[in-house]
Design a protein around this motif. Structure first.
Motif, PDB file in Angstrom:
ATOM      1  N   ALA A  24     -18.286  52.627  16.980  1.00 52.68           N
ATOM      2  CA  ALA A  24     -17.157  53.272  16.318  1.00 52.68           C
ATOM      3  C   ALA A  24     -17.405  53.336  14.819  1.00 52.68           C
ATOM      4  O   ALA A  24     -17.936  52.392  14.227  1.00 52.68           O
ATOM      5  N   SER A  25     -17.027  54.441  14.218  1.00 51.77           N
ATOM      6  CA  SER A  25     -17.159  54.588  12.771  1.00 51.77           C
ATOM      7  C   SER A  25     -15.918  55.279  12.220  1.00 51.77           C
ATOM      8  O   SER A  25     -15.132  55.868  12.960  1.00 51.77           O
ATOM      9  N   GLY A  26     -15.778  55.197  10.909  1.00 57.80           N
ATOM     10  CA  GLY A  26     -14.605  55.783  10.273  1.00 57.80           C
ATOM     11  C   GLY A  26     -13.623  54.703   9.880  1.00 57.80           C
ATOM     12  O   GLY A  26     -13.996  53.596   9.548  1.00 57.80           O
ATOM     13  N   SER A  27     -12.340  55.033   9.978  1.00 57.18           N
ATOM     14  CA  SER A  27     -11.281  54.110   9.595  1.00 57.18           C
ATOM     15  C   SER A  27     -10.956  53.202  10.780  1.00 57.18           C
ATOM     16  O   SER A  27     -10.130  53.540  11.635  1.00 57.18           O
ATOM     17  N   ILE A  28     -11.592  52.056  10.838  1.00 52.51           N
ATOM     18  CA  ILE A  28     -11.438  51.132  11.962  1.00 52.51           C
ATOM     19  C   ILE A  28     -10.633  49.925  11.523  1.00 52.51           C
ATOM     20  O   ILE A  28     -10.992  49.239  10.569  1.00 52.51           O
ATOM     21  N   ARG A  29      -9.564  49.658  12.252  1.00 48.28           N
ATOM     22  CA  ARG A  29      -8.725  48.507  11.968  1.00 48.28           C
ATOM     23  C   ARG A  29      -9.414  47.241  12.460  1.00 48.28           C
ATOM     24  O   ARG A  29     -10.156  47.274  13.436  1.00 48.28           O
ATOM     25  N   SER A  30      -9.136  46.120  11.799  1.00 51.65           N
ATOM     26  CA  SER A  30      -9.786  44.864  12.188  1.00 51.65           C
ATOM     27  C   SER A  30      -9.277  44.355  13.532  1.00 51.65           C
ATOM     28  O   SER A  30      -9.954  43.564  14.199  1.00 51.65           O
ATOM     29  N   ILE A  31      -8.093  44.796  13.921  1.00 48.20           N
ATOM     30  CA  ILE A  31      -7.528  44.428  15.223  1.00 48.20           C
ATOM     31  C   ILE A  31      -7.405  45.684  16.063  1.00 48.20           C
ATOM     32  O   ILE A  31      -6.720  46.632  15.687  1.00 48.20           O
ATOM     33  N   ASN A  32      -8.103  45.705  17.181  1.00 46.27           N
ATOM     34  CA  ASN A  32      -8.039  46.876  18.046  1.00 46.27           C
ATOM     35  C   ASN A  32      -8.490  46.491  19.440  1.00 46.27           C
ATOM     36  O   ASN A  32      -8.858  45.334  19.696  1.00 46.27           O
ATOM     37  N   VAL A  33      -8.444  47.444  20.310  1.00 45.70           N
ATOM     38  CA  VAL A  33      -8.945  47.285  21.670  1.00 45.70           C
ATOM     39  C   VAL A  33      -9.987  48.360  21.903  1.00 45.70           C
ATOM     40  O   VAL A  33      -9.747  49.538  21.607  1.00 45.70           O
ATOM     41  N   MET A  34     -11.120  47.975  22.428  1.00 47.20           N
ATOM     42  CA  MET A  34     -12.163  48.939  22.790  1.00 47.20           C
ATOM     43  C   MET A  34     -12.544  48.716  24.241  1.00 47.20           C
ATOM     44  O   MET A  34     -12.466  47.601  24.750  1.00 47.20           O
ATOM     45  N   GLY A  35     -12.967  49.782  24.866  1.00 44.01           N
ATOM     46  CA  GLY A  35     -13.352  49.616  26.252  1.00 44.01           C
ATOM     47  C   GLY A  35     -13.922  50.874  26.863  1.00 44.01           C
ATOM     48  O   GLY A  35     -14.254  51.834  26.170  1.00 44.01           O
ATOM     49  N   TRP A  36     -14.012  50.816  28.184  1.00 41.78           N
ATOM     50  CA  TRP A  36     -14.671  51.870  28.940  1.00 41.78           C
ATOM     51  C   TRP A  36     -13.780  52.353  30.079  1.00 41.78           C
ATOM     52  O   TRP A  36     -13.136  51.558  30.773  1.00 41.78           O
ATOM     53  N   TYR A  37     -13.774  53.651  30.238  1.00 44.95           N
ATOM     54  CA  TYR A  37     -13.138  54.311  31.369  1.00 44.95           C
ATOM     55  C   TYR A  37     -14.195  55.198  32.012  1.00 44.95           C
ATOM     56  O   TYR A  37     -15.221  55.482  31.427  1.00 44.95           O
ATOM     57  N   ARG A  38     -13.898  55.649  33.234  1.00 45.06           N
ATOM     58  CA  ARG A  38     -14.814  56.568  33.892  1.00 45.06           C
ATOM     59  C   ARG A  38     -14.047  57.615  34.680  1.00 45.06           C
ATOM     60  O   ARG A  38     -12.900  57.391  35.061  1.00 45.06           O
ATOM     61  N   GLN A  39     -14.730  58.723  34.907  1.00 48.90           N
ATOM     62  CA  GLN A  39     -14.082  59.840  35.600  1.00 48.90           C
ATOM     63  C   GLN A  39     -15.099  60.596  36.427  1.00 48.90           C
ATOM     64  O   GLN A  39     -16.215  60.852  35.975  1.00 48.90           O
ATOM     65  N   VAL A  40     -14.683  60.926  37.645  1.00 45.71           N
ATOM     66  CA  VAL A  40     -15.476  61.804  38.503  1.00 45.71           C
ATOM     67  C   VAL A  40     -14.689  63.092  38.692  1.00 45.71           C
ATOM     68  O   VAL A  40     -13.459  63.099  38.569  1.00 45.71           O
ATOM     69  N   LYS A  86     -23.689  50.681  42.275  1.00 45.80           N
ATOM     70  CA  LYS A  86     -23.492  51.326  43.559  1.00 45.80           C
ATOM     71  C   LYS A  86     -23.324  52.819  43.348  1.00 45.80           C
ATOM     72  O   LYS A  86     -22.976  53.269  42.250  1.00 45.80           O
ATOM     73  N   SER A  87     -23.514  53.572  44.419  1.00 45.93           N
ATOM     74  CA  SER A  87     -23.376  55.025  44.298  1.00 45.93           C
ATOM     75  C   SER A  87     -21.972  55.409  43.835  1.00 45.93           C
ATOM     76  O   SER A  87     -21.801  56.392  43.111  1.00 45.93           O
ATOM     77  N   GLU A  88     -20.979  54.624  44.223  1.00 43.53           N
ATOM     78  CA  GLU A  88     -19.606  54.939  43.816  1.00 43.53           C
ATOM     79  C   GLU A  88     -19.336  54.662  42.341  1.00 43.53           C
ATOM     80  O   GLU A  88     -18.253  54.959  41.845  1.00 43.53           O
ATOM     81  N   ASP A  89     -20.295  54.084  41.635  1.00 44.29           N
ATOM     82  CA  ASP A  89     -20.159  53.921  40.193  1.00 44.29           C
ATOM     83  C   ASP A  89     -20.575  55.184  39.444  1.00 44.29           C
ATOM     84  O   ASP A  89     -20.403  55.259  38.217  1.00 44.29           O
ATOM     85  N   THR A  90     -21.112  56.155  40.157  1.00 50.48           N
ATOM     86  CA  THR A  90     -21.492  57.415  39.525  1.00 50.48           C
ATOM     87  C   THR A  90     -20.279  58.091  38.919  1.00 50.48           C
ATOM     88  O   THR A  90     -19.267  58.308  39.594  1.00 50.48           O
ATOM     89  N   ALA A  91     -20.361  58.403  37.640  1.00 47.32           N
ATOM     90  CA  ALA A  91     -19.237  58.996  36.919  1.00 47.32           C
ATOM     91  C   ALA A  91     -19.666  59.285  35.482  1.00 47.32           C
ATOM     92  O   ALA A  91     -20.745  58.869  35.054  1.00 47.32           O
ATOM     93  N   VAL A  92     -18.800  59.976  34.774  1.00 47.06           N
ATOM     94  CA  VAL A  92     -18.937  60.060  33.323  1.00 47.06           C
ATOM     95  C   VAL A  92     -18.159  58.885  32.735  1.00 47.06           C
ATOM     96  O   VAL A  92     -16.974  58.699  33.059  1.00 47.06           O
ATOM     97  N   TYR A  93     -18.805  58.117  31.914  1.00 52.63           N
ATOM     98  CA  TYR A  93     -18.194  56.929  31.314  1.00 52.63           C
ATOM     99  C   TYR A  93     -17.792  57.262  29.874  1.00 52.63           C
ATOM    100  O   TYR A  93     -18.610  57.751  29.081  1.00 52.63           O
ATOM    101  N   TYR A  94     -16.536  56.966  29.571  1.00 53.86           N
ATOM    102  CA  TYR A  94     -15.976  57.270  28.261  1.00 53.86           C
ATOM    103  C   TYR A  94     -15.614  55.977  27.538  1.00 53.86           C
ATOM    104  O   TYR A  94     -15.011  55.077  28.121  1.00 53.86           O
ATOM    105  N   CYS A  95     -15.951  55.938  26.282  1.00 49.13           N
ATOM    106  CA  CYS A  95     -15.548  54.838  25.415  1.00 49.13           C
ATOM    107  C   CYS A  95     -14.176  55.160  24.824  1.00 49.13           C
ATOM    108  O   CYS A  95     -13.891  56.326  24.489  1.00 49.13           O
ATOM    109  N   LYS A  96     -13.352  54.144  24.692  1.00 42.80           N
ATOM    110  CA  LYS A  96     -12.012  54.322  24.131  1.00 42.80           C
ATOM    111  C   LYS A  96     -11.740  53.233  23.113  1.00 42.80           C
ATOM    112  O   LYS A  96     -12.081  52.064  23.322  1.00 42.80           O
ATOM    113  N   LEU A  97     -11.105  53.632  22.034  1.00 39.29           N
ATOM    114  CA  LEU A  97     -10.638  52.685  21.020  1.00 39.29           C
ATOM    115  C   LEU A  97      -9.143  52.922  20.818  1.00 39.29           C
ATOM    116  O   LEU A  97      -8.710  54.068  20.676  1.00 39.29           O
TER     117      LEU A  97
END
Length: 115
Positions: A24-40, A86-97
């Motif tokens: 992550a870059s730009g205006s980043i707060r010191s307290i946040n949540v980051m993680g991963w989502y996925r979509q098929v 596993k094959s069911e993990d196939t997806a587009v993985y998105y980062c979220k902040l």
């Protein structure tokens, strides 16, 4: 302005491993949540794993014991170590902040697991 850049996706055989990174870059707060989502195609985007700056984590049941989320707060970077894929993990993985009540998304990285 916040930018998220993901890397590490690709093609892997079932049982293999991949490691995703999101910086992550730009205006980043010191307290946040980051993680991963996925979509098929044809399905809603779903939570994979998230982690707060304080170290609290939440995982989807389907990945518990196989995926591990971690982060380097000094680098504003979150990682997702994916093992025993596993094959069911196939997806587009998105980062979220999430900060200041706003969601920011990366462009997504494709993960394909061949059986």
């Amino acid at each position: 302005q916040v930018q998220l850049v993901e890397s590490g996706g690709g093609l892997v055989q079932a049982g293999g491993s991949l490691r995703l990174s999101c910086a992550a870059s730009g205006s980043i707060r010191s307290i946040n949540v980051m993680g991963w989502y996925r979509q098929v195609p044809g399905k809603q985007r779903e939570l994979v794993a998230i982690m707060s700056t304080g170290g609290n984590t939440n995982y989807a049941d389907s990945v518990k014991g196989r995926f591990t989320i971690s982060r380097d707060n000094a680098k504003n970077t979150v990682y997702l170590q994916m093992n025993s894929l596993k094959s069911e993990d196939t997806a587009v993985y998105y980062c979220k902040l999430v900060q200041y009540g706003m969601d920011h998304w990366g462009q997504g990285t494709q993960v394909t697991v061949s059986s």
